[in-house]
Design a protein around this motif. Structure first.
Motif, PDB file in Angstrom:
ATOM      1  N   GLU A  27       0.840  -1.208   0.000  1.00 38.60           N
ATOM      2  CA  GLU A  27       0.000   0.000   0.000  1.00 38.60           C
ATOM      3  C   GLU A  27       0.870   1.250   0.000  1.00 38.60           C
ATOM      4  N   VAL A  28       1.918   1.246   0.798  1.00 44.15           N
ATOM      5  CA  VAL A  28       2.828   2.399   0.853  1.00 44.15           C
ATOM      6  C   VAL A  28       3.536   2.563  -0.486  1.00 44.15           C
ATOM      7  N   GLU A  29       3.933   1.453  -1.087  1.00 39.48           N
ATOM      8  CA  GLU A  29       4.583   1.506  -2.408  1.00 39.48           C
ATOM      9  C   GLU A  29       3.621   2.067  -3.460  1.00 39.48           C
ATOM     10  N   LEU A  30       2.371   1.626  -3.418  1.00 38.28           N
ATOM     11  CA  LEU A  30       1.360   2.147  -4.346  1.00 38.28           C
ATOM     12  C   LEU A  30       1.188   3.656  -4.164  1.00 38.28           C
ATOM     13  N   ARG A  32       3.383   5.746  -3.005  1.00 35.15           N
ATOM     14  CA  ARG A  32       4.603   6.414  -3.479  1.00 35.15           C
ATOM     15  C   ARG A  32       4.590   6.531  -5.004  1.00 35.15           C
ATOM     16  N   VAL A  33       4.210   5.460  -5.675  1.00 35.50           N
ATOM     17  CA  VAL A  33       4.163   5.467  -7.138  1.00 35.50           C
ATOM     18  C   VAL A  33       3.118   6.470  -7.625  1.00 35.50           C
ATOM     19  N   GLU A  34       1.957   6.476  -6.980  1.00 38.15           N
ATOM     20  CA  GLU A  34       0.900   7.397  -7.392  1.00 38.15           C
ATOM     21  C   GLU A  34       1.322   8.853  -7.201  1.00 38.15           C
ATOM     22  N   LEU A  35       1.948   9.146  -6.066  1.00 40.38           N
ATOM     23  CA  LEU A  35       2.430  10.510  -5.835  1.00 40.38           C
ATOM     24  C   LEU A  35       3.520  10.883  -6.834  1.00 40.38           C
ATOM     25  N   SER A  36       4.397   9.942  -7.132  1.00 40.04           N
ATOM     26  CA  SER A  36       5.475  10.186  -8.089  1.00 40.04           C
ATOM     27  C   SER A  36       4.902  10.534  -9.468  1.00 40.04           C
ATOM     28  N   GLU A  37       3.876   9.804  -9.883  1.00 44.71           N
ATOM     29  CA  GLU A  37       3.246  10.083 -11.178  1.00 44.71           C
ATOM     30  C   GLU A  37       2.601  11.467 -11.185  1.00 44.71           C
ATOM     31  N   THR A 109      -3.704  15.092  -3.021  1.00 44.65           N
ATOM     32  CA  THR A 109      -3.612  13.859  -2.255  1.00 44.65           C
ATOM     33  C   THR A 109      -3.862  12.650  -3.153  1.00 44.65           C
ATOM     34  N   PRO A 110      -3.168  11.568  -2.893  1.00 47.77           N
ATOM     35  CA  PRO A 110      -3.370  10.346  -3.672  1.00 47.77           C
ATOM     36  C   PRO A 110      -4.647   9.640  -3.227  1.00 47.77           C
ATOM     37  N   GLU A 111      -5.754   9.956  -3.835  1.00 43.85           N
ATOM     38  CA  GLU A 111      -7.060   9.471  -3.399  1.00 43.85           C
ATOM     39  C   GLU A 111      -7.173   7.944  -3.432  1.00 43.85           C
ATOM     40  N   LYS A 112      -6.720   7.305  -4.497  1.00 45.50           N
ATOM     41  CA  LYS A 112      -6.830   5.847  -4.593  1.00 45.50           C
ATOM     42  C   LYS A 112      -6.056   5.160  -3.472  1.00 45.50           C
ATOM     43  N   SER A 113      -4.820   5.577  -3.271  1.00 44.57           N
ATOM     44  CA  SER A 113      -3.993   4.971  -2.236  1.00 44.57           C
ATOM     45  C   SER A 113      -4.577   5.218  -0.855  1.00 44.57           C
ATOM     46  N   LYS A 114      -5.096   6.393  -0.658  1.00 52.34           N
ATOM     47  CA  LYS A 114      -5.683   6.747   0.635  1.00 52.34           C
ATOM     48  C   LYS A 114      -6.846   5.812   0.960  1.00 52.34           C
ATOM     49  N   THR A 116      -7.546   2.746  -0.396  1.00 45.76           N
ATOM     50  CA  THR A 116      -7.141   1.351  -0.231  1.00 45.76           C
ATOM     51  C   THR A 116      -6.369   1.158   1.068  1.00 45.76           C
ATOM     52  N   PHE A 117      -5.641   2.178   1.491  1.00 40.92           N
ATOM     53  CA  PHE A 117      -4.914   2.108   2.756  1.00 40.92           C
ATOM     54  C   PHE A 117      -5.900   2.015   3.913  1.00 40.92           C
ATOM     55  N   LYS A 118      -6.970   2.796   3.872  1.00 44.39           N
ATOM     56  CA  LYS A 118      -8.008   2.731   4.904  1.00 44.39           C
ATOM     57  C   LYS A 118      -8.659   1.352   4.931  1.00 44.39           C
ATOM     58  N   GLU A 119      -8.983   0.839   3.743  1.00 40.61           N
ATOM     59  CA  GLU A 119      -9.612  -0.476   3.661  1.00 40.61           C
ATOM     60  C   GLU A 119      -8.695  -1.557   4.223  1.00 40.61           C
ATOM     61  N   THR A 120      -7.418  -1.457   3.910  1.00 40.06           N
ATOM     62  CA  THR A 120      -6.460  -2.435   4.420  1.00 40.06           C
ATOM     63  C   THR A 120      -6.365  -2.363   5.938  1.00 40.06           C
ATOM     64  N   ALA A 121      -6.347  -1.151   6.472  1.00 38.17           N
ATOM     65  CA  ALA A 121      -6.284  -0.990   7.932  1.00 38.17           C
ATOM     66  C   ALA A 121      -7.524  -1.585   8.587  1.00 38.17           C
ATOM     67  N   GLN A 122      -8.689  -1.357   8.009  1.00 28.97           N
ATOM     68  CA  GLN A 122      -9.918  -1.926   8.558  1.00 28.97           C
ATOM     69  C   GLN A 122      -9.881  -3.445   8.477  1.00 28.97           C
ATOM     70  N   TRP A 123      -9.411  -3.979   7.367  1.00 28.61           N
ATOM     71  CA  TRP A 123      -9.323  -5.422   7.202  1.00 28.61           C
ATOM     72  C   TRP A 123      -8.373  -6.011   8.248  1.00 28.61           C
TER      73      TRP A 123
END
Length: 132
Positions: A27-30, A32-37, A109-114, A116-123
């Motif tokens: 998730e952190v890598e995603l 980073r890539v999204e922000l880089s783009e 802000t990287p909306e997609k990563s944000k 999916t990161f929330k969903e992962t934390a909840q999971w």
């Protein structure tokens, strides 16, 4: 490999922790890539804006000089320059206020990563709850 139901609880818990770590790393890598783009796209746009601004500025200065000399046919040159400068200062001020408003409303802000990161934390929280 033995089935999960035959494995000790400690092994399952360790595997869950390891997989959760891996998921968070991804998730952190995603993110980073999204922000880089986004930064790369913004950089290209800013370069284009800079070049356009220089060309527009040169053309505007030439146009202003032509306006001042054209108006100077009817009124003194100093008054012509003063009136033209007042008009352009007003236009520039209005454009600056609008641009400031637009920049303050821009979301980087990287909306997609944000999300999916929330969903992962909840999971992960749900997986950590003890089984009754």
């Amino acid at each position: 490999m033995t089935e999960k139901k035959d494995r000790p609880l400690g092994d399952l818990f360790s595997e869950l922790i390891q997989e959760t770590r891996t998921l968070f790393k991804k998730e952190v890598e995603l993110m980073r890539v999204e922000l880089s783009e986004k930064v790369e796209g913004l950089k290209k746009d800013l370069i284009a804006v800079g070049i356009a601004a220089v060309l527009l500025y040169a053309g505007l200065l030439t146009f202003i000089a032509a306006m001042v000399f054209g108006l100077a046919v009817f009124i003194p040159l100093w008054l012509s320059a003063l009136l033209i400068s007042i008009v352009f200062i007003g236009i520039g001020g209005a454009l600056l206020v609008k641009a400031k408003k637009d920049v303050s409303q821009m979301k980087l802000t990287p909306e997609k990563s944000k999300e999916t990161f929330k969903e992962t934390a909840q999971w992960a929280k749900a997986q950590m709850k003890p089984v009754k």
